[in-house]
Design a protein around this motif. Sequence first.
Motif, PDB file in Angstrom:
ATOM      1  N   ARG A 136       0.736  -1.355   0.151  1.00  0.00           N
ATOM      2  CA  ARG A 136      -0.221   0.199   0.284  1.00  0.00           C
ATOM      3  C   ARG A 136       0.823   1.507   0.018  1.00  0.00           C
ATOM      4  O   ARG A 136       0.899   2.097   1.075  1.00  0.00           O
ATOM      5  CB  ARG A 136      -0.997  -0.193   1.014  1.00  0.00           C
ATOM      6  N   LEU A 137       1.713   1.169  -0.690  1.00  0.00           N
ATOM      7  CA  LEU A 137       2.698   2.370  -1.262  1.00  0.00           C
ATOM      8  C   LEU A 137       2.705   2.914  -2.160  1.00  0.00           C
ATOM      9  O   LEU A 137       2.984   1.865  -3.167  1.00  0.00           O
ATOM     10  CB  LEU A 137       3.863   2.214  -0.806  1.00  0.00           C
ATOM     11  N   GLU A 138       1.708   4.045  -2.573  1.00  0.00           N
ATOM     12  CA  GLU A 138       1.732   4.837  -4.212  1.00  0.00           C
ATOM     13  C   GLU A 138       2.953   5.365  -4.709  1.00  0.00           C
ATOM     14  O   GLU A 138       4.282   6.014  -3.686  1.00  0.00           O
ATOM     15  CB  GLU A 138       0.801   5.816  -4.311  1.00  0.00           C
ATOM     16  N   VAL A 139       3.660   4.389  -4.943  1.00  0.00           N
ATOM     17  CA  VAL A 139       4.672   5.180  -6.365  1.00  0.00           C
ATOM     18  C   VAL A 139       5.079   4.888  -7.763  1.00  0.00           C
ATOM     19  O   VAL A 139       4.076   4.416  -8.480  1.00  0.00           O
ATOM     20  CB  VAL A 139       6.124   3.895  -6.102  1.00  0.00           C
ATOM     21  N   THR A 140       5.510   6.128  -8.284  1.00  0.00           N
ATOM     22  CA  THR A 140       5.368   6.394 -10.181  1.00  0.00           C
ATOM     23  C   THR A 140       6.697   6.563 -10.785  1.00  0.00           C
ATOM     24  O   THR A 140       7.935   6.027 -10.016  1.00  0.00           O
ATOM     25  CB  THR A 140       4.385   7.662 -10.488  1.00  0.00           C
ATOM     26  N   THR A 141       6.700   6.111 -12.032  1.00  0.00           N
ATOM     27  CA  THR A 141       7.691   6.323 -12.342  1.00  0.00           C
ATOM     28  C   THR A 141       8.587   7.757 -12.724  1.00  0.00           C
ATOM     29  O   THR A 141       9.893   7.553 -12.120  1.00  0.00           O
ATOM     30  CB  THR A 141       7.836   5.639 -13.453  1.00  0.00           C
ATOM     31  N   ASP A 142       8.301   8.731 -11.998  1.00  0.00           N
ATOM     32  CA  ASP A 142       8.978   9.946 -11.844  1.00  0.00           C
ATOM     33  C   ASP A 142       9.723   9.549 -10.354  1.00  0.00           C
ATOM     34  O   ASP A 142      10.923  10.549 -10.312  1.00  0.00           O
ATOM     35  CB  ASP A 142       7.172  11.182 -11.335  1.00  0.00           C
ATOM     36  N   ASN A 143       8.852   8.546  -9.020  1.00  0.00           N
ATOM     37  CA  ASN A 143       9.917   8.783  -8.659  1.00  0.00           C
ATOM     38  C   ASN A 143      10.922   7.842  -8.584  1.00  0.00           C
ATOM     39  O   ASN A 143      11.413   7.708  -7.191  1.00  0.00           O
ATOM     40  CB  ASN A 143       9.237   8.521  -6.902  1.00  0.00           C
ATOM     41  N   MET A 144      11.060   7.267  -9.497  1.00  0.00           N
ATOM     42  CA  MET A 144      12.310   6.137 -10.051  1.00  0.00           C
ATOM     43  C   MET A 144      13.655   6.906 -11.007  1.00  0.00           C
ATOM     44  O   MET A 144      12.941   7.363 -11.281  1.00  0.00           O
ATOM     45  CB  MET A 144      11.859   4.823  -9.714  1.00  0.00           C
ATOM     46  N   ASP A 145      14.294   6.728 -10.227  1.00  0.00           N
ATOM     47  CA  ASP A 145      15.018   6.599 -11.538  1.00  0.00           C
ATOM     48  C   ASP A 145      16.615   5.280 -11.650  1.00  0.00           C
ATOM     49  O   ASP A 145      17.647   5.096 -10.949  1.00  0.00           O
ATOM     50  CB  ASP A 145      16.869   8.031 -10.651  1.00  0.00           C
ATOM     51  N   LEU A 146      16.202   4.657 -13.053  1.00  0.00           N
ATOM     52  CA  LEU A 146      17.529   3.694 -12.838  1.00  0.00           C
ATOM     53  C   LEU A 146      18.829   4.172 -14.179  1.00  0.00           C
ATOM     54  O   LEU A 146      18.286   4.603 -14.937  1.00  0.00           O
ATOM     55  CB  LEU A 146      16.925   2.719 -13.690  1.00  0.00           C
ATOM     56  N   ASP A 147      19.535   4.621 -13.283  1.00  0.00           N
ATOM     57  CA  ASP A 147      20.629   5.216 -13.975  1.00  0.00           C
ATOM     58  C   ASP A 147      22.108   4.215 -14.258  1.00  0.00           C
ATOM     59  O   ASP A 147      22.593   3.308 -13.892  1.00  0.00           O
ATOM     60  CB  ASP A 147      22.006   6.078 -12.809  1.00  0.00           C
ATOM     61  N   LEU A 148      21.869   3.921 -15.807  1.00  0.00           N
ATOM     62  CA  LEU A 148      22.711   2.807 -16.137  1.00  0.00           C
ATOM     63  C   LEU A 148      24.587   3.388 -16.284  1.00  0.00           C
ATOM     64  O   LEU A 148      24.708   2.144 -16.140  1.00  0.00           O
ATOM     65  CB  LEU A 148      22.061   2.225 -17.584  1.00  0.00           C
ATOM     66  N   GLU A 149      24.796   4.505 -16.525  1.00  0.00           N
ATOM     67  CA  GLU A 149      25.870   4.868 -16.467  1.00  0.00           C
ATOM     68  C   GLU A 149      26.457   4.306 -14.820  1.00  0.00           C
ATOM     69  O   GLU A 149      27.897   4.244 -15.268  1.00  0.00           O
ATOM     70  CB  GLU A 149      25.877   6.261 -17.137  1.00  0.00           C
ATOM     71  N   ASN A 150      25.991   5.210 -13.633  1.00  0.00           N
ATOM     72  CA  ASN A 150      26.785   5.064 -12.470  1.00  0.00           C
ATOM     73  C   ASN A 150      26.207   3.207 -12.263  1.00  0.00           C
ATOM     74  O   ASN A 150      26.676   3.469 -10.980  1.00  0.00           O
ATOM     75  CB  ASN A 150      25.869   6.152 -11.968  1.00  0.00           C
ATOM     76  N   SER A 151      24.803   3.069 -12.637  1.00  0.00           N
ATOM     77  CA  SER A 151      24.425   1.287 -12.386  1.00  0.00           C
ATOM     78  C   SER A 151      24.198   1.678 -10.811  1.00  0.00           C
ATOM     79  O   SER A 151      24.658   0.707  -9.729  1.00  0.00           O
ATOM     80  CB  SER A 151      25.998   0.950 -12.042  1.00  0.00           C
TER      81      SER A 151
END
Length: 151
Positions: free
Chosen positions: A39-54
Motif C-alpha cells: 500500500r505504498l504509492e509510487v510512480t515512475t517519476d519517483n524512480m531513477d535507474l541510472d545505467l551509466e553509474n549502475s
Amino acid sequence: MKSINRILILVLFLVLSSQTLHANYAFYRKVSSTCKSYRLEVTTDNMDLDLENSDFSISLESRRNNFEMVMLIGFASAGQAIIHQKHLQKTINNYKAIVPQKVNVVVTVPLGRDKTIFSAEASSTIVQELADGTLDTADFMRKIKDSIQTL
C-alpha cells in the motif's frame, strides 16, 4: 540505395534500444507492483535507474513516523526487481538484465512544519538477500545504518 541504408540503420537502432526500454519498464513495473502490495504509492517519476553509474534510486513518502518500514519496502521492492531481471535473463534469449550495483532509497516523513527526509544506500547483493528472505530486516538495518542520513 542510400535511403534503404538509412532505414536499415534506423530499424537496427530501434531494435537495440527497445530491449533497454523494455528492461527499464520491467524493472519499474516490478518495483511498483511490490510497493503497491504494501500500500505504498509510487510512480515512475519517483524512480531513477541510472545505467551509466549502475545505481537505482527511489523516493517514497511515509504516512507518519514509520520511515524505517517504508525504507525497508523500498529496498525490498528493488531487490525483487533485481531478482526478476536475473530470472528474465535466464529464460529469455538475448535479454539484457539491468542489475544496479547500488540502491538508494529516500523517504520523506511529513511531520511538523518541515518535512524530514531520510536517505540510505545499500549494495545490490544485500538488497537481494533482503528481498529473498535470506537476510533478516534487523540485520539489514544494521548493515546499512552508517549510510542512513538526514537531508
